[in-house]
Design an enzyme around this catalytic site. Structure first.
Site, PDB file in Angstrom:
ATOM      1  N   GLU A  68      73.059 -42.342 -72.814  1.00  0.00           N
ATOM      2  CA  GLU A  68      73.156 -43.504 -71.923  1.00  0.00           C
ATOM      3  C   GLU A  68      74.416 -43.293 -71.105  1.00  0.00           C
ATOM      4  O   GLU A  68      75.531 -43.433 -71.608  1.00  0.00           O
ATOM      5  CB  GLU A  68      73.208 -44.799 -72.747  1.00  0.00           C
ATOM      6  CG  GLU A  68      72.797 -46.031 -71.951  1.00  0.00           C
ATOM      7  CD  GLU A  68      73.975 -46.778 -71.375  1.00  0.00           C
ATOM      8  OE1 GLU A  68      74.316 -46.475 -70.206  1.00  0.00           O
ATOM      9  OE2 GLU A  68      74.528 -47.625 -72.065  1.00  0.00           O
TER      10      GLU A  68
ATOM     11  N   CYS B 180      78.457 -50.112 -67.238  1.00  0.00           N
ATOM     12  CA  CYS B 180      77.563 -49.110 -66.660  1.00  0.00           C
ATOM     13  C   CYS B 180      76.509 -49.738 -65.757  1.00  0.00           C
ATOM     14  O   CYS B 180      76.016 -49.097 -64.830  1.00  0.00           O
ATOM     15  CB  CYS B 180      76.897 -48.295 -67.762  1.00  0.00           C
ATOM     16  SG  CYS B 180      75.961 -49.274 -68.953  1.00  0.00           S
TER      17      CYS B 180
END
Length: 492
Positions: A260, A294
């Site tokens: 990720e 993110c």
């Protein structure tokens, strides 16, 4: 609240290996500090490669008995963990504020969002399903079982340290795996050591969770290439993630990997959008946790027809954002995580000003607190629009029309989260289907994560999906088993 006796955990910086607290054996030391006031939180020895080996060996030894523990007992421990976290939520929130620079609002959200995820993970063992396959051979029965992978290595980041550690740790353990966790050094407590104390209090058996706090330059490669773990879950930057992937898949011991990684989330405002709602969303989506997310709105793409009104509304909101002490309820923007992060942001701001970009709001940094910065009419090729800024800087890009907006949204190496604002649902769904990303929200911010929804990215934003039954696919393996009765008619 703290423990049942009212006490807080005494966190010394020792490593948690096989259910015991032991000093790290590296010659290098962890100097863990509060990013707002520079208070030293920990001064302790890092873990060495020898410590890492002990942690993996402990996890490997514990895994067989753990996977055979009755499911109800495993789930009971997970529910106990959630209850302890809820009881100690005040303590957890204070640590998030002190160590990660989280504002009180962000820390509170992270704490309780994590608790909800832990509880949801307790349902995963009951969702595991096998199959009976049609056999091509007479008298043979064919089955597919889902089984634990074994030992899982988890490397977690500093921005949402509690959540992004436990998002991998708890589902993996719930499904019968054991774990070695390496948190980011900047958040060694909230990403690792505090979690170890919680697991210890919850009563998990020795070796089920092990936590090593070590320098990436010393144990990072060894963590991934070690022969024991069969799966590496990494959350962090794309550059480091590439290295993790190369070692995990291309090394001596091939293993599964979930990555990720970074993002460059666009928030697109079409010409029929509710501009006031979109402006509010853009500000929240960018400046939550100083933009160190993110999924954060990294750039806003606005149709030229509504840009003047939108820019004015955003500028008004940004000018009112309170920044400073993250412990105050009123603070929206606290410190960035460290001096290196600040230096990179200041370089981008200086470059933007030197390039003649229109700065609609900004102010000088105060320690590690960087006030919000807003830039208008940014060229789509400028680094503010192409790079993942990971800070409180918001660039606004003008699109000629819907088609141009979609082109700009996809003009990135990343593909994690995205958003589009429009009053027409069909238009929104059509636009969303054209975005190459793992996540798209219509008329909402780019930051969202539900415990039952697939979370992950496309392109250079990573591989794999977290949450719900999607996590089952990541943390278990398919095992084909057949049963044959009687003699065989072999050809020789």
């Amino acid at each position: 609240m703290n423990g049942l006796d009212g006490t807080s955990y005494k966190i010394s910086g020792e490593q948690f290996i096989n259910g015991k607290w032991v000093a790290g054996r590296s010659s290098r030391r962890l100097d863990n500090r509060n990013p707002y006031n520079d208070e030293q939180l920990l001064d302790s020895s890092f873990a060495s490669i020898a410590d890492l080996d002990l942690a993996y060996s402990a996890a490997n030894l514990a895994q067989t008995s753990w996977k055979h523990l009755p499911t109800a007992e495993r789930v009971k421990l997970i529910h106990n963990l959630a209850s302890i976290m809820e009881r100690r939520s005040g303590e957890i929130i204070e640590w998030l504020i002190r160590e990660s620079g989280s504002t009180r609002g962000k820390a509170t959200f992270e704490c309780f969002h994590t608790i909800n995820m832990v509880r949801e993970s307790g349902t995963l063992p009951f969702q595991v399903e096998g199959k009976i396959l049609t056999s091509f051979k007479p008298g043979k029965q064919s089955f597919v079982f889902r089984e634990p992978l074994g030992v899982v290595g988890v490397i977690s980041p500093w921005n949402f340290p509690l959540y992004l550690s436990l998002r991998s740790v708890v589902p993996a353990i719930a499904l019968g795996n054991t774990v070695v966790l390496k948190p980011a050094s900047d958040t060694a407590v909230t990403g690792g050591l505090l979690i170890a104390h919680l697991f210890e209090e919850a009563g998990f058996p020795e070796g089920v969770l092990n936590v090593v706090v070590g320098a990436g330059s010393e144990i990072g490669d060894a963590f991934v290439e070690h022969p024991i773990p069969s799966f590496i879950s990494f959350t962090g930057s794309t550059d480091i993630g590439r290295g993790v992937g190369r070692i995990a898949v291309g090394g001596k011991h091939i293993k599964r990997v979930a990555l990720e990684l970074g993002g460059n989330a666009p928030l697109v405002v079409l010409d029929d959008a509710d501009v006031e709602v979109a402006a509010h969303a853009a500000v929240v989506g960018r400046f939550l946790h100083q933009g160190q997310v993110c999924m954060s709105v990294n750039r806003v793409i606005v149709d030229q027809e509504v840009y003047p009104t939108f820019a004015e509304l955003v500028q008004e909101r940004v000018s009112k954002l309170a920044y400073g002490d993250p412990d105050l309820d009123s603070t929206v923007i606290g410190p960035v995580i460290n001096q290196s992060q600040l230096n990179g942001l200041l370089r981008k701001i200086s470059n933007a000003r030197n390039d003649g970009l229109e700065c609609l709001f900004g102010a000088e940094a105060q320690g590690l607190v960087l006030p919000p910065h807003l830039f208008g009419r940014v060229n789509s090729s400028h680094e503010l629009a192409t790079d993942e800024t990971f800070g409180p800087i918001l660039p606004m890009v003008i699109a000629e029309n819907e088609g141009h907006a979609l082109q700009l949204a996809n003009a990135t190496e990343f593909g994690l989260s995205s958003a589009v604002f429009t009053n027409n649902m069909d238009r929104g769904l059509r636009f969303a289907s054209g975005i190459v990303a793992g996540i798209t929200h219509i008329n909402d911010i780019t930051i969202d994560d539900h415990p039952n929804a697939p979370f992950g990215g496309e392109k250079n934003s990573g591989l794999g999906r977290f949450n719900g039954h999607y996590a089952i696919d990541e943390f278990t393996r398919a095992h084909w088993v057949t049963w044959q009765k009687g003699t065989h008619n072999y050809p020789f």
